[in-house]
Design an enzyme around this catalytic site. Sequence first.
Site, PDB file in Angstrom:
ATOM      1  N   GLY B 225       0.818  -1.206   0.000  1.00  9.01           N
ATOM      2  CA  GLY B 225       0.000   0.000   0.000  1.00  9.01           C
ATOM      3  C   GLY B 225       0.853   1.258   0.000  1.00  9.01           C
ATOM      4  N   SER B 226       0.411   2.236   0.783  1.00  5.95           N
ATOM      5  CA  SER B 226       1.022   3.571   0.693  1.00  5.95           C
ATOM      6  C   SER B 226       2.485   3.609   1.100  1.00  5.95           C
ATOM      7  CB  SER B 226       0.236   4.556   1.552  1.00  5.95           C
ATOM      8  OG  SER B 226      -1.070   4.647   1.066  1.00  5.95           O
ATOM      9  N   VAL B 227       2.949   2.666   1.931  1.00  8.37           N
ATOM     10  CA  VAL B 227       4.364   2.740   2.291  1.00  8.37           C
ATOM     11  C   VAL B 227       5.243   2.512   1.066  1.00  8.37           C
ATOM     12  CG1 VAL B 227       4.134   2.161   4.742  1.00  8.37           C
ATOM     13  CG2 VAL B 227       4.379   0.344   3.055  1.00  8.37           C
ATOM     14  N   LYS B 229       4.913   4.055  -1.562  1.00 14.19           N
ATOM     15  CA  LYS B 229       5.085   5.365  -2.211  1.00 14.19           C
ATOM     16  C   LYS B 229       6.509   5.882  -2.021  1.00 14.19           C
ATOM     17  CE  LYS B 229       0.194   6.526  -1.967  1.00 14.19           C
ATOM     18  NZ  LYS B 229      -0.875   7.003  -1.067  1.00 14.19           N
TER      19      LYS B 229
END
Lengths: 460, 491
Positions: B225-227, B229
């Site tokens: 997920g966002s990690v 990014k």
Amino acid sequence: MTQSNSFLGFVHRRRRGAELFLLVLSLLVGIGAYAAVGLGAEGQVPADIIGYGGWLAVLVVACHVVVRFFAPYADPVLLPIVAALNGLGLAVIYRLDLADGTTFARQQLVWMTIGVALFVATLVFLRDHRILQRFTYTSGLSAIVLLLLPMLPFIGVNKNGARIWINLGPVGMQPGEVAKVLLVIAFAGYLVMHRDALALAGRRILFIDLPRGRDLGPILAMWLVSLAILVFQRDLGSSLLFFGIFLTMLYVATERPGWLLVGGSLFLAGAFAGWRLFSHVQVRVEAWLDPFDDFYGSGNQIGESLFGMSWGGMLGRGLGQGSPFRIPFAESDFIIGAIGEELGLTGLMAVIMLYALIVERGLRTALVCRDAFGKLVACGLACVIALQVFVVIGGVTKLIPLTGLTTPFLSYGGSSLVANWVIIGLLLRISDQARRPVPNLSSATEAESESETTQVVNLR
Amino acid sequence: MNKPIRTLSIFCLLLFLALLGNVTYLQYIQASELNNASEHPENRRVIEAAFSRERGAILVGRTPIAESVPSDDKYEFQRRYTNPRLYAHLTGWFSFFNQAGLERTQNDVLSGDDDRLFVSRLVDLVNNSGAKGGSVKLTIDREAQVAAYKGLLDNPQLGKDVQGAVVALEPGSGKVLAMVSSPTFDPNELASHDLSAVEKAAKKLNERKDRPLENRAIRRDLPPGSVFKLVTAAAALETGDYDADSMVTGGPTYKLPGTSTSIGNGGRNCGATKVSLTQALAQSCNTTFLALANELGQDKLLKQAEAFGFNDTSLEDLPGQLQSTFPSKEMSDDYLAKSGIGQQDVRATPLQMAMVVAGIVNNGTVMKPYVVDEVRSPDLDVLDKADPKELSEAVSSDTARELRKMMVNVVDRGTAGVARIPGVEVGAKTGTAEGCQDCNDYAWFVSYADVDGKQVAVAVMLEKVNLSNDQIAGGALAGPIAKSVMEAVID
């Protein structure tokens, strides 16, 4: 006199002192191994070491005394070897007793006592082995009856897939073990009588003298008996043993390798047919080729034995410090596996060398023996040991397919131990005769015929 | 008749020679193969001997967490785990039937068979004492491990039966400072000498749906997920076309190329159409990173992910590390976009995400992670000390510096405020990932702390907690755990 002495001058030394010295060494092996087992398995010398060691010493010394008096010229090496093997066997059986909670060693000591008693009786009552020649056919007949006994209902017992046991009340025995001694005597008697016909008649085809058709009778009969044992008693080992002994004795008596050719082909044909026809033979062969294929089934015993021996390696785990109890029937058929694990390659080689020495001593007795019957009996008995040891150790170490035979003097088992002690008794009797100086028949005439004109040259 | 007797003697000699030769072959040449437990697992002698041997200890600091104590049954030594549940996934277990964890990978040292222990084996042989194994000292920081364990398993906020993992690394060396997986188990149950009880316990543990035997820190790969990014941002900075202040695509929604699906930002402020890269990371703007992925292309993203250690395994001390994956097969643009925010077919283990952060903190160099610090003889002499190895140069030091600034901003002005520690440089990134429909969201949190030359990188992954999806957010749930681990290390 001088001439005759220089001609027949070689007189074997008695060497009873050497025998006594070797016997003491063999007692050290037996009692030392017993103590080592206690130390290795339980951290202390067995409590009954004095009584046990004492009894072993009594048996061994009794043998020695009897030999001194009744067979003074007998071979001095045989008895110590046998005493050492028997003592080692007892210690290893005791080691397995400690692990399994059985009492085989105690019973084996009783059997050893009986074996020694029969050994003594053999030497005391059989003053000349040639008497046995009179019992050629009696022995043969008794051997066949003994071999048939396990086939009878009620007394015959099926043990581990082979029908080679009989039960007589509380005591069980393997008649085959006794039969092999009787068969050797019967073969020897028969061959002494018929060796000329067997040796001389026949045709020569391609450098090989083949026997006459009608002389093939006995060998065919023996072949059939062996096959019958294989088929009806499911006993590969005895089948191979009996036929092998018969064949070698036939060869020795006739000096004709043609017999080996004929017999060997018959044996191979029989073995091949047995393998094709009988599942119990196939199982053995498969377990031989790859014991780990069915490790928890037919390959278990040989597989565990191989693991044990490789675990023992060069020097062994030490008596009492391996896991020989993992091998099923380690105390009887697979005692070699137990020795290989706890005494290692070194110990096993020593054991094999001891057997080789027994055979060598037996064959040497046959060589120096003066009568044909004695030669054949000694030769046959040596071959019994050689073949049996080869078949058993070869089977346990995966050299050849496994067959159910006992390891002479080591394995637990009364019939086998007693029969083997008798074999040693017979060998000692024959070697005593063979090594004894020739009775000087001319001594009476010599005194009278001092004059050169009447000199008698004694060649025999 | 003497000639055939002589022939016969030679025949008998050959028989006995065959026996001697065969026995020699069996007990000398073939023995090592038959005594090899992996080739012949049926060989109980070998297994039992190994089982009753005095194995060396596994140490954390000076404290043994696994040791062999004398036992009065038929196996001479009993393996004992002194703090079983805390270290279960590191030590693994030493059972009659199998071994796991360090007990498996360090078996040669612990059992004493390792070549480095040759001298002590020789001494044992001369002294006629049983061979002792060497011991293994771990890189684990006991306080960090306890903090991670408490945060994961003793956390009233998460409730019971949490499934998740925490990994802490020392960025400069690659030392694993903490590694906890939940649920945990008691390896003593599996090392017992009561073999039927062991079989029962193993069966029970294996049949449990929440798989307590699995070391989630290295065996569980989930969408990061966002990690993730951070990786996308690193790829962008590495091109040289972007810096922390670059204005990049933002806006409230992003329409996936070639589809009619749009993805939004969950109401966070990502500008009207453009947003700075720093702000985009602080607010975890999906629109920015979906667009960035397409602007950069698959090759650059794949290269960047692999530089951080994706599609590879690097931890050799523990068995069974799973590869974290970034797809190398060509993807459609919508898939590529979603890969940029760590969804679709991107998978990462907690260890992998900790390595990403550690690489950023360590000026762009990712160090090979390791757990075994020292190998010691039975007398505790150090025989071998691990020396840190570079795994890869993931980003340039300039990029690393920019990324650190951006991560600090996430703590100061973004979604990771919970991780703030006064007086300490702390950077972080939160994440909430979707794995599948109808299953829980995964909460992720990665962070680092740097003070007085002491550094630590942490990854926390919560796979399943007893909360509904709208309560699951990386920052709120996983952040405090990461914070307590960082505090334990830098104190």
